[in-house]
Scaffold this active site. Structure first.
Site, short mmCIF file in Angstrom:
data_model
loop_
_atom_site.label_atom_id
_atom_site.label_comp_id
_atom_site.label_asym_id
_atom_site.label_seq_id
_atom_site.Cartn_x
_atom_site.Cartn_y
_atom_site.Cartn_z
CD GLU A 332 -1.31 -0.51 3.50
OE1 GLU A 332 -2.56 -0.84 3.17
OE2 GLU A 332 -0.94 -0.22 4.67
CB CYS A 333 0.75 4.51 0.19
SG CYS A 333 0.84 6.35 -0.21
N GLY A 334 3.40 3.71 -0.29
CA GLY A 334 4.80 3.38 -0.41
C GLY A 334 5.37 2.14 -0.65
N GLY A 431 -1.52 -0.98 -4.31
CA GLY A 431 -2.50 0.51 -4.77
C GLY A 431 -2.11 1.32 -3.73
#
Length: 850
Positions: A332-334, A431
């Site tokens: 997620e994200c990073g 994502g």
């Protein structure tokens, strides 16, 4: 446990730093104080953890949108367990919630958890007006739980002026103030406050030590503590670092300066679901941890370490192989950025660095927040998502991607915008949205925690990998076995002829000792030495229990196997008495006898110790075989292990100086398994090949024959595959004996076949390796029905025909008794020349009739 919330009128009031400094001040008074952040923020909790020196990974957060309203008090109890005091840091302005309302605001959480609130005010450029603001805030909504005020960034003179005004006009106690200290200021950056790791801010500990000392001087901590709510009883259990790994699966969690955004409740939920968390560093470690079945790449600051992440090539390649190979992964994200093919540096977008390469896109700095705020995710069935279900999440990132994904429909919580993004699949979520994995209630229905879904996938992967590893280990062991068998060559025919010539030179009629002469010549050809000896023989009795006994195929039960094996070790069995007469050692081998209830057996893994101290040799594969009427006897790999065990025993006995091996067996019910194996290998009639064994009535014999016939029908072993036959309908004693004959051929040491059961094992060995027959020497024709058929298949002629069916190696011992005198003649008999007698001439049998 006591608790209180520290909130403010707006962001930027300094509540994060002041809350952390207050926690440190209370801790210095001996009050164990923790901090919970209201809302989805990851960064403030990192600062909290660093201030109070908490080693546990992940921030403590309360958030109605991500976690749901049901059970929020229980979550608070779980996060507070073990602490004397818990400070809740509010989010944004006190009443600021979602969609221009108070939902999910600090006020909302305080009301739901019945938590008193202290407002932190920054009285810059105001006087009495601040009292009016407070009166309006306190009367805006009922049950707001506001119980006091602390003034931040406030000079002592202003505090002295404002305190009585506020207390008179707003009716709230002013508990103290914190003066302006520019030298103790914590800087911010693109995502929030710095100082979340030791590399961020110099003199961090000194700054907060200074702030906590000042707060102790300027804030009435005793009065503040008295305003805290008190729980009537301790609830919950913070299992953040002590969750039990009930199911034995491990999840690797990226945690270092670049990856540090995790919710404490998410990690707890993973542990409660059965995962053991193994933390690793994509920055510093060379590869993913070994023996993991899942991967969690959380958010953080990969953009600040993009060069270092790129330079760690071995880690990038390890992650690529794992994720591309189907390792269940949350990124997620990073973590999502790290999976990209490339990533641009934040300060210079023209500087491009290689990343893990799973996502076929480029990540770049967008210059401003993208898609910030709460969202609902909807997607098709996948590892984490269910068809039609809305999963809450939160986005907060300055980076964007040329390959954001299309698998999820992402809707802003306000309903103002819908877009697509993310990658989902049977083993992947990747994502920008951050997930809270502990589950929540949506539209009144509690969802299954995402952690459970993820760990279920991890468990399935682990089981699949375990099966694959097991199969590979099985293939490895089988390859090892067949590699050994490929080295078994034919006999030395020149030595055979030399032995035959020696027989022909001895002063007696040619061939007058019959089968003994050809047997000794074959032994010479096997060993490659015409000087055949049997000075040190040993009888190995392979003992095992058979689950088919419960089908009524024997007069006695499995307890007899144990009794006889013990008697063999004590040199008190029938075979032991016979062995003493022919000076043969006896070695009972436990391949899988049912374990006794009255304590451990006198066993050893050492062949030398077993023979020296009259112990049972432990080669146990399992505690008896399965009932072959309802299940296979054993797993294929167990069968291979048993064969290899018998194989290696032959070599170990040769190392101990034994020059002749005798085979024996003991296992109630093994004439049933032997009949099933012989019928399978010979594709013969199970009725004809099944006999009375140790003595059955006509009725029991019919039952036994029915069982053997039904076993072959149900298990359907492959006649061309001896391992399949043994594992399907055989026994551990048969498998061990099979390996014993193979080992005799490999190590070129003769093995005497005992009776029917031993001969069936010998046929299995012959089917596995044609050259193995050179090491086998049949002792007698068993009284069992299938004895003659098996010897014909072996192309062996029994020396003795005494209608024996005792087992335990008794027939082999009787053969040894006859072999010894023949060897004496072979090794010591006078030749024709020394006696001055003209040698006999060898004629063909039909020559004299001409």
């Amino acid at each position: 446990m006591k608790r209180i919330m520290l909130a403010a009128l707006h962001s930027g009031s300094g509540k994060t730093v002041l809350t952390a400094a207050l926690a440190l001040a209370f801790r210095q008074q001996g009050i164990q104080t923790g901090i919970i952040k209201c809302g989805p923020d990851y960064i403030d909790p990192l600062l909290h953890n660093r201030v109070i020196k908490e080693a546990s990974v992940g921030g403590r957060n309360l958030d109605f949108f991500l976690q749901g309203r049901t059970g929020i008090t229980q979550r608070l109890a779980e996060l507070s367990a073990g602490w004397d005091l818990m400070l809740l840091e509010g989010v944004m302005g006190f009443y600021d919630g979602m969609a221009a309302g108070t939902k999910n605001s600090s006020y909302d959480i305080a009301a739901a958890t019945d938590t008193p609130v202290i407002l932190i005010l920054r009285p810059s450029g105001v006087g009495v007006t601040i009292a009016a603001q407070l009166k309006g805030i306190c009367s805006f909504l009922p049950d707001n739980h506001i119980t006091g005020v602390i003034l931040n960034d406030c000079k002592q003179s202003l505090f002295t002026y404002l305190k009585p005004v506020i207390e008179k006009e707003a009716g709230l106690p002013v508990l103290g103030y914190l003066p302006p200290f520019p030298e103790a200021c914590i800087e911010s950056r693109h995502l929030g406050l710095k100082a979340v790791s030791v590399t961020d801010t110099a003199d961090f500990e000194e700054r907060f030590a200074f702030l906590s000392r000042k707060i102790s001087e300027t804030v009435d901590l005793t009065a503040l503590y008295a305003l805290c709510a008190q729980d009537s009883a301790e609830n919950g259990n913070d299992t953040a670092e002590t969750g039990k790994n009930t199911f034995g699966v491990s999840v690797a969690v990226a945690y270092d300066e670049a990856f540090c955004f995790y919710y404490r409740l998410s990690l707890q939920a993973l542990r409660k679901a059965g995962a053991s968390l193994v933390f690793f560093s994509p920055l510093h470690d060379p590869a993913l941890p070994e023996h993991i079945s899942g991967l969690y790449l959380g958010g953080g600051y990969p953009e600040l370490f993009v060069k270092e992440l790129s330079d760690n090539v071995s880690m990038r390649e390890s992650v690529y192989r794992a994720v591309s190979g189907g390792l269940p992964t949350i990124a997620e994200c990073g973590g999502f950025l790290y999976l990209h093919r490339t990533m641009a540096a934040m300060e210079d977008r023209s500087r491009i660095y290689e990343m893990a390469g799973v996502i076929p896109g480029h990540a770049f700095y967008a210059g401003s927040l993208k898609r910030f705020g709460y969202v609902r995710l909807r997607g098709g069935a996948s590892m984490l998502f269910r068809e039609g279900e809305a999963v809450p999440a939160h986005e907060f990132h300055y980076y964007d991607s040329t390959a954001r994904g299309e698998d999820l429909l992402i809707e802003k919580a306000s309903g103002t915008k819908i877009f697509r993004g993310g990658y989902t699949g049977p083993s992947l979520y990747a994502g920008f949205p951050h997930l809270e994995l502990s589950g929540k209630d949506i539209d009144g229905g509690q969802t299954e925690p995402l952690a459970e879904r993820f760990v279920n996938c991890v468990r399935q992967y682990a089981e699949t990998e375990s099966r694959a590893e097991k199969q590979e280990e099985q293939r490895k062991e089988e390859r090892k076995l067949f590699s050994l068998l490929s080295d078994i060559g034919p006999c030395d025919e020149a030595v055979r002829q030399a032995a035959q010539d020696k027989w022909d030179s001895i002063a007696k009629p040619l061939g007058s000792l019959g089968a003994f002469e050809s047997m000794i010549a074959e032994m010479a050809a096997l060993t490659g030495n015409p000087e055949v000896q049997a000075k040190k023989p040993v009888l190995a009795v392979f003992c095992a229990d058979n689950g088919v006994v419960k089908e009524g195929v024997s007069q006695s039960g499995h307890e007899v196997t144990l009794q006889v094996m013990k008697a063999l070790a004590a040199q008190e069995s029938t075979a032991s008495f016979m062995a003493r007469e022919v000076h043969c050692a006896v070695l009972p081998v436990d391949m899988g006898v049912m374990l006794p209830e009255d304590g451990p057996l006198r066993e050893t893994d050492s062949v030398r110790e077993a023979l020296k101290d009259q112990l049972i040799l432990n080669r146990r594969i399992r505690n008896g075989t399965g009932d072959i009427l309802v299940e296979p006897a054993m797993e294929r790999e167990e069968c291979v292990q048993a064969v290899l065990s018998g194989f290696s025993l032959a070599g170990a006995l040769k190392e101990q100086g034994f020059d002749l091996l005798l085979s024996g067996e003991m296992g109630i019910g093994n004439t049933t398994t032997a009949a099933a194996v012989s019928a399978a290998l010979l594709c013969g009639d199970p009725i004809r090949l099944t006999g009375r064994g140790a003595g059955l009535s006509d009725e029991m014999l019919e039952r036994k024959r029915f069982v053997v016939k039904e076993v072959l029908k149900r298990q359907s072993p492959a006649p061309h595959d001896a391992i399949d036959v043994l594992s399907g309908v055989g026994g551990l004693d048969l498998a061990g004996l099979c390996g014993f004959f193979l080992g005799g051929a490999y190590y070129r040491i003769p093995v005497l076949i005992d009776g029917y059961i031993s001969a069936v094992a010998a046929l299995c060995a012959l089917r596995l390796c044609e050259n193995a027959g050179k090491a086998m020497f049949a002792s007698h024709l068993s009284g069992e029905n299938g004895g003659a058929s098996i010897l014909r298949a072996l192309q062996k002629r029994a020396v003795l025909q005494a209608d024996m069916r005792l087992g335990e190696g008794s027939g082999a011992l009787m053969l040894l008794a006859g072999l010894r005198p023949a060897l004496s003649v072979y090794n010591s008999g006078h030749d024709f020349a020394s006696l001055g007698i003209r040698p006999y001439q060898r004629f063909e049998e039909n020559e004299g009739s001409k």
